[in-house]
Design a protein around this motif. Sequence first.
Motif, PDB file in Angstrom:
ATOM      1  N   SER A  70       0.828  -1.199   0.000  1.00  0.00           N
ATOM      2  CA  SER A  70       0.000   0.000   0.000  1.00  0.00           C
ATOM      3  C   SER A  70       0.868   1.256   0.000  1.00  0.00           C
ATOM      4  CB  SER A  70      -0.916   0.008   1.227  1.00  0.00           C
ATOM      5  OG  SER A  70      -0.147   0.167   2.418  1.00  0.00           O
ATOM      6  N   LYS A  71       0.213   2.406  -0.158  1.00  0.00           N
ATOM      7  CA  LYS A  71       0.937   3.671  -0.130  1.00  0.00           C
ATOM      8  C   LYS A  71       1.568   3.894   1.238  1.00  0.00           C
ATOM      9  CE  LYS A  71       0.396   8.621  -1.056  1.00  0.00           C
ATOM     10  NZ  LYS A  71      -0.559   9.700  -1.461  1.00  0.00           N
ATOM     11  N   ASN A  72       0.844   3.518   2.294  1.00  0.00           N
ATOM     12  CA  ASN A  72       1.358   3.659   3.657  1.00  0.00           C
ATOM     13  C   ASN A  72       2.559   2.728   3.880  1.00  0.00           C
ATOM     14  OD1 ASN A  72       1.168   4.734   6.397  1.00  0.00           O
ATOM     15  ND2 ASN A  72       0.541   2.662   6.972  1.00  0.00           N
ATOM     16  N   ASP A  73       2.460   1.506   3.331  1.00  0.00           N
ATOM     17  CA  ASP A  73       3.584   0.574   3.407  1.00  0.00           C
ATOM     18  C   ASP A  73       4.820   1.174   2.752  1.00  0.00           C
ATOM     19  OD1 ASP A  73       2.116  -1.363   4.733  1.00  0.00           O
ATOM     20  OD2 ASP A  73       1.555  -2.408   2.891  1.00  0.00           O
ATOM     21  N   SER A  74       4.612   1.825   1.633  1.00  0.00           N
ATOM     22  CA  SER A  74       5.725   2.430   0.891  1.00  0.00           C
ATOM     23  C   SER A  74       6.414   3.526   1.701  1.00  0.00           C
ATOM     24  CB  SER A  74       5.208   3.006  -0.434  1.00  0.00           C
ATOM     25  OG  SER A  74       6.264   3.615  -1.154  1.00  0.00           O
ATOM     26  N   VAL A  75       5.608   4.329   2.402  1.00  0.00           N
ATOM     27  CA  VAL A  75       6.163   5.403   3.234  1.00  0.00           C
ATOM     28  C   VAL A  75       6.983   4.813   4.383  1.00  0.00           C
ATOM     29  CG1 VAL A  75       5.590   7.294   4.811  1.00  0.00           C
ATOM     30  CG2 VAL A  75       4.351   7.053   2.652  1.00  0.00           C
ATOM     31  N   ILE A  76       6.447   3.791   5.012  1.00  0.00           N
ATOM     32  CA  ILE A  76       7.145   3.133   6.122  1.00  0.00           C
ATOM     33  C   ILE A  76       8.452   2.506   5.635  1.00  0.00           C
ATOM     34  CG2 ILE A  76       7.013   1.291   7.849  1.00  0.00           C
ATOM     35  CD1 ILE A  76       3.944   1.690   7.783  1.00  0.00           C
ATOM     36  N   GLN A  77       8.402   1.870   4.465  1.00  0.00           N
ATOM     37  CA  GLN A  77       9.595   1.217   3.919  1.00  0.00           C
ATOM     38  C   GLN A  77      10.692   2.233   3.610  1.00  0.00           C
ATOM     39  OE1 GLN A  77      10.017  -2.085   3.713  1.00  0.00           O
ATOM     40  NE2 GLN A  77      12.144  -1.711   3.083  1.00  0.00           N
ATOM     41  N   GLN A  78      10.301   3.389   3.116  1.00  0.00           N
ATOM     42  CA  GLN A  78      11.280   4.430   2.818  1.00  0.00           C
ATOM     43  C   GLN A  78      11.983   4.909   4.092  1.00  0.00           C
ATOM     44  OE1 GLN A  78       9.390   7.594   0.593  1.00  0.00           O
ATOM     45  NE2 GLN A  78       8.769   6.231  -1.065  1.00  0.00           N
ATOM     46  N   LYS A  79      11.219   5.056   5.177  1.00  0.00           N
ATOM     47  CA  LYS A  79      11.807   5.467   6.449  1.00  0.00           C
ATOM     48  C   LYS A  79      12.720   4.375   6.990  1.00  0.00           C
ATOM     49  CE  LYS A  79       8.119   8.641   7.838  1.00  0.00           C
ATOM     50  NZ  LYS A  79       7.094   8.980   8.853  1.00  0.00           N
ATOM     51  N   PHE A  80      12.286   3.127   6.843  1.00  0.00           N
ATOM     52  CA  PHE A  80      13.089   1.990   7.296  1.00  0.00           C
ATOM     53  C   PHE A  80      14.417   1.952   6.551  1.00  0.00           C
ATOM     54  CE2 PHE A  80      14.380  -2.452   6.763  1.00  0.00           C
ATOM     55  CZ  PHE A  80      14.458  -2.864   8.087  1.00  0.00           C
ATOM     56  N   ASP A  81      14.381   2.111   5.249  1.00  0.00           N
ATOM     57  CA  ASP A  81      15.597   2.073   4.434  1.00  0.00           C
ATOM     58  C   ASP A  81      16.540   3.220   4.795  1.00  0.00           C
ATOM     59  OD1 ASP A  81      14.663  -0.152   3.095  1.00  0.00           O
ATOM     60  OD2 ASP A  81      13.805   0.996   1.436  1.00  0.00           O
ATOM     61  N   LYS A  82      15.969   4.374   5.102  1.00  0.00           N
ATOM     62  CA  LYS A  82      16.794   5.534   5.449  1.00  0.00           C
ATOM     63  C   LYS A  82      17.546   5.313   6.762  1.00  0.00           C
ATOM     64  CE  LYS A  82      16.573  10.508   6.345  1.00  0.00           C
ATOM     65  NZ  LYS A  82      15.687  11.689   6.512  1.00  0.00           N
ATOM     66  N   LEU A  83      16.952   4.564   7.681  1.00  0.00           N
ATOM     67  CA  LEU A  83      17.557   4.337   8.995  1.00  0.00           C
ATOM     68  C   LEU A  83      18.643   3.262   8.972  1.00  0.00           C
ATOM     69  CD1 LEU A  83      14.308   4.453  11.169  1.00  0.00           C
ATOM     70  CD2 LEU A  83      16.096   6.195  11.043  1.00  0.00           C
ATOM     71  N   ASP A  84      18.740   2.531   7.858  1.00  0.00           N
ATOM     72  CA  ASP A  84      19.790   1.515   7.715  1.00  0.00           C
ATOM     73  C   ASP A  84      21.071   2.227   7.282  1.00  0.00           C
ATOM     74  OD1 ASP A  84      21.472  -0.580   7.074  1.00  0.00           O
ATOM     75  OD2 ASP A  84      19.866  -1.808   6.246  1.00  0.00           O
ATOM     76  N   PHE A  85      21.995   2.394   8.227  1.00  0.00           N
ATOM     77  CA  PHE A  85      23.172   3.242   8.004  1.00  0.00           C
ATOM     78  C   PHE A  85      24.446   2.478   7.672  1.00  0.00           C
ATOM     79  CE2 PHE A  85      22.956   2.160  12.493  1.00  0.00           C
ATOM     80  CZ  PHE A  85      24.266   1.797  12.796  1.00  0.00           C
ATOM     81  N   PHE A  86      24.402   1.163   7.613  1.00  0.00           N
ATOM     82  CA  PHE A  86      25.628   0.372   7.487  1.00  0.00           C
ATOM     83  C   PHE A  86      26.465   0.778   6.268  1.00  0.00           C
ATOM     84  CE2 PHE A  86      28.243  -3.236   6.318  1.00  0.00           C
ATOM     85  CZ  PHE A  86      28.762  -3.651   7.532  1.00  0.00           C
ATOM     86  N   ASP A  87      25.823   0.883   5.111  1.00  0.00           N
ATOM     87  CA  ASP A  87      26.560   1.207   3.879  1.00  0.00           C
ATOM     88  C   ASP A  87      27.030   2.659   3.834  1.00  0.00           C
ATOM     89  OD1 ASP A  87      26.388  -1.362   2.800  1.00  0.00           O
ATOM     90  OD2 ASP A  87      24.390  -0.976   1.960  1.00  0.00           O
ATOM     91  N   LYS A  88      26.533   3.474   4.749  1.00  0.00           N
ATOM     92  CA  LYS A  88      26.941   4.885   4.783  1.00  0.00           C
ATOM     93  C   LYS A  88      28.231   5.090   5.574  1.00  0.00           C
ATOM     94  CE  LYS A  88      22.050   6.186   4.702  1.00  0.00           C
ATOM     95  NZ  LYS A  88      20.941   6.835   5.448  1.00  0.00           N
ATOM     96  N   ILE A  89      28.670   4.060   6.288  1.00  0.00           N
ATOM     97  CA  ILE A  89      29.880   4.168   7.105  1.00  0.00           C
ATOM     98  C   ILE A  89      31.107   3.967   6.235  1.00  0.00           C
ATOM     99  CG2 ILE A  89      31.220   3.114   8.963  1.00  0.00           C
ATOM    100  CD1 ILE A  89      28.624   2.341  10.313  1.00  0.00           C
TER     101      ILE A  89
END
Length: 218
Positions: A70-89
């Motif tokens: 759903s659209k709400n699922d998509s918003v949640i997934q985007q926030k989840f992906d943003k909080l995954d910082f491993f590759d940013k280190i």
Amino acid sequence: MKNNIALFSIVVLVSCSGNQATKHAHRDDAHIKTSIEDKQFNEVGDSLLVAYDFPEKWYNGVFDEGHAMSKNDSVIQQKFDKLDFFDKINGKKKLGNNAGKEYLETKKNVKIDSIIEFDSSKIGHNKLVYIKSYKTFLDTTYDFPPTERSVDILFYHNNKFQKKANVYKEINYPFSVDIKLGYLNKNGILTTKKFEIDEESINYIGTKTEDLNKFLKQ
């Protein structure tokens, strides 16, 4: 009489020296305590992790034949992906594969692929080393061996290893993923949130808060 005077002078001198030594010791202890209180931890992760409330479950739409995203699922997934910082280190120093085995609590069926130091700091007589690592599970029950990515903080006191704190962990199985996202603030408060990811959805398991100041020694 002269002997008594001399003896009295020695006692006074020893007493004064003892008092001075005690004062110096107190000042040193106070200095160490102040240096611990004044210093801050290096931040790791995204502070938005603390504020955001995840639902118990949402759909990620990986497979077309699965549950629709759903659209709400998509918003949640985007926030989840943003909080995954491993590759940013970005790592600063690659350590030998044998380095840190005892710190990472490696078992016989786990192979360390690489360990990278990306930050370090000193708080009083404590040294904190921030590392990211890659591991492979040598488990023959899987067609493809599971892998792990993690971020840990190693605590040393007077150059002797004391404790390890895990900030991030992602274990990739053939058809699922276990992930722990964390955020460490400058005050040493670590917040982590755990998730389980399957072929069509992500399940939020729970949140844990821990004060890492307890690992610091004076």
